[in-house]
Design a protein around this motif. Structure first.
Motif, short mmCIF file in Angstrom:
data_model
loop_
_atom_site.label_atom_id
_atom_site.label_comp_id
_atom_site.label_asym_id
_atom_site.label_seq_id
_atom_site.Cartn_x
_atom_site.Cartn_y
_atom_site.Cartn_z
N THR A 57 -89.03 -17.70 14.16
CA THR A 57 -87.67 -18.08 14.51
C THR A 57 -87.65 -18.50 15.97
O THR A 57 -87.98 -17.71 16.86
CB THR A 57 -86.68 -16.92 14.30
OG1 THR A 57 -86.72 -16.51 12.93
CG2 THR A 57 -85.27 -17.33 14.67
N VAL A 58 -87.27 -19.75 16.20
CA VAL A 58 -87.25 -20.29 17.56
C VAL A 58 -85.88 -20.08 18.19
O VAL A 58 -84.84 -20.30 17.54
CB VAL A 58 -87.61 -21.79 17.54
CG1 VAL A 58 -87.54 -22.38 18.95
CG2 VAL A 58 -89.00 -21.99 16.94
N ALA A 59 -85.86 -19.65 19.43
CA ALA A 59 -84.60 -19.37 20.13
C ALA A 59 -83.87 -20.66 20.47
O ALA A 59 -84.46 -21.60 21.00
CB ALA A 59 -84.88 -18.58 21.40
N ASP A 60 -82.57 -20.70 20.17
CA ASP A 60 -81.72 -21.83 20.56
C ASP A 60 -80.68 -21.30 21.55
O ASP A 60 -80.71 -20.13 21.96
CB ASP A 60 -81.07 -22.47 19.34
CG ASP A 60 -80.29 -21.48 18.49
OD1 ASP A 60 -80.01 -20.35 18.97
OD2 ASP A 60 -79.97 -21.82 17.33
N ASN A 61 -79.74 -22.15 21.95
CA ASN A 61 -78.73 -21.73 22.92
C ASN A 61 -77.90 -20.56 22.43
O ASN A 61 -77.52 -19.67 23.20
CB ASN A 61 -77.81 -22.91 23.27
CG ASN A 61 -78.51 -23.95 24.12
OD1 ASN A 61 -79.47 -23.62 24.84
ND2 ASN A 61 -78.07 -25.19 24.07
N ALA A 62 -77.61 -20.54 21.12
CA ALA A 62 -76.83 -19.45 20.54
C ALA A 62 -77.57 -18.12 20.67
O ALA A 62 -76.96 -17.07 20.91
CB ALA A 62 -76.52 -19.74 19.08
N ALA A 63 -78.89 -18.17 20.52
CA ALA A 63 -79.69 -16.95 20.63
C ALA A 63 -79.58 -16.36 22.03
O ALA A 63 -79.48 -15.14 22.21
CB ALA A 63 -81.15 -17.25 20.28
N PHE A 64 -79.60 -17.23 23.04
CA PHE A 64 -79.47 -16.76 24.42
C PHE A 64 -78.07 -16.22 24.68
O PHE A 64 -77.90 -15.21 25.37
CB PHE A 64 -79.79 -17.90 25.40
CG PHE A 64 -81.26 -18.12 25.61
CD1 PHE A 64 -82.00 -17.27 26.41
CD2 PHE A 64 -81.91 -19.18 24.99
CE1 PHE A 64 -83.36 -17.47 26.59
CE2 PHE A 64 -83.27 -19.39 25.17
CZ PHE A 64 -84.00 -18.53 25.97
N THR A 65 -77.06 -16.88 24.13
CA THR A 65 -75.68 -16.43 24.31
C THR A 65 -75.45 -15.05 23.72
O THR A 65 -74.76 -14.20 24.30
CB THR A 65 -74.70 -17.43 23.65
OG1 THR A 65 -74.87 -18.73 24.24
CG2 THR A 65 -73.26 -16.99 23.84
N ASP A 66 -76.05 -14.79 22.56
CA ASP A 66 -75.86 -13.53 21.84
C ASP A 66 -76.84 -12.44 22.25
O ASP A 66 -76.71 -11.28 21.83
CB ASP A 66 -75.99 -13.75 20.33
CG ASP A 66 -74.91 -14.68 19.79
OD1 ASP A 66 -73.85 -14.78 20.44
OD2 ASP A 66 -75.14 -15.30 18.73
N ALA A 67 -77.83 -12.79 23.06
CA ALA A 67 -78.91 -11.85 23.38
C ALA A 67 -78.41 -10.60 24.09
O ALA A 67 -77.59 -10.66 25.01
CB ALA A 67 -79.97 -12.55 24.23
#
Length: 300
Positions: A57-67
């Motif tokens: 699973t590759v991190a996208d902008n949403a992943a950083f926002t929710d991290a």
């Protein structure tokens, strides 16, 4: 826990693999901008030499926002650029964990809103091929705070999440001493094996005793100025035990040189040299090793 891991090197993939096993975690991987191709799967060979290929699973902008947790597993000289790139992507409440060799890369955290931890590990891991890591040796991890404040609940949550993924792990309030111990070990094993092009265990040969003794003496002298005290015999015994335990291993610095990659010498022996200059302490053996590694490494 929502976790983003930065860096597809050996340690990054090691943590990705073990954290992603738990259904309680949503884990994604953010790869280097220099990566031309990111596969849909990654390979992993465990400590028992069992290999598998699993979805990535590759991190996208949403992943950083929710991290909730960002685990940075890059080379020490890449840390500064990663921090700058992260500032506009993440919330003020996310916890940042640094996992890299050497010291000095995380000294400019004053303007970061986020609380930061450092993670030290003695687990062995190597890259067999791009996006295929192999766990080569069991070890221990130490986790500690280096910037900002973290609530007891969040600290316990992060410690538990990481420890369950890759045992054993301990949260310590004295992470500085642990950092210096790992630095001292790296200052001896990494440059000597790189310059001599030997496996770690070959440092047990008596011909290396004089240089190892002098390196340790210099490190201990500099450490005192940082309020870290070592016993010479205990530190020497620890370093030689690590060399024995990892006898057949190729050190990370030697690996970098063999593959014509930039080394982390500036953050290992170079860090000792930098501190020594500020305090007016002569450290000729550490200086010599920095010069030798840079001379032998065309990319440094």
């Amino acid at each position: 826990m929502n976790i983003v891991i930065i860096g597809q090197g050996a340690i990054g993939l090691l943590w990705y693999h073990h954290l992603a096993k738990s259904s309680k975690n949503a884990v994604s991987l953010f790869c280097s901008s220099r990566t031309t191709f990111i596969p849909s799967h990654y390979g992993f060979t465990d400590i028992n030499l069992q290999s598998d290929e699993l979805a990535l699973t590759v991190a996208d902008n949403a992943a950083f926002t929710d991290a909730e947790l960002i685990l940075i597993c890059v080379k020490s000289y890449q840390v500064k650029a990663v921090i700058e790139a992260l500032k506009s992507k993440i919330s003020a409440h996310v916890i940042i964990v640094f996992c890299h060799n050497g010291m000095g890369a995380c000294h400019n955290l004053a303007d970061l809103q986020q609380s930061c931890l450092t993670l030290l590990t003695t687990h062995g891991c190597k890259i067999n091929s791009p996006f295929h890591a192999q766990h080569t040796g069991l070890g221990h991890c130490d986790l500690g705070s280096i910037h900002g404040k973290i609530s007891p609940l969040m600290r316990a949550n992060i410690t538990s999440t990481l420890e369950q993924a890759l045992p054993t792990l301990t949260f310590t309030n004295d992470i500085k001493t642990k950092q210096w111990l790992k630095l001292a070990i790296n200052c001896v094993i990494n440059p000597l094996t790189a310059v001599e092009n030997i496996d770690n265990g070959q440092l047990l040969d008596e011909r290396f005793t004089p240089i190892i003794t002098e390196l340790i003496s210099e490190i201990i002298t500099v450490a005192v100025y940082e309020d870290v005290k070592f016993n010479f015999d205990e530190l020497q015994e620890k370093i030689m035990q690590v060399a024995k335990n990892t006898a057949k291993n190729c050190s990370s610095m030697r690996s970098d040189m063999l593959q014509q990659r930039k080394t982390e010498i500036d953050y290992i022996n170079g860090y000792i040299v930098s501190l020594a200059k500020k305090s007016g302490i002569p450290v000729p053996k550490n200086e010599k090793l920095v010069q030798l590694v840079k001379a032998l490494s065309q990319v440094d």
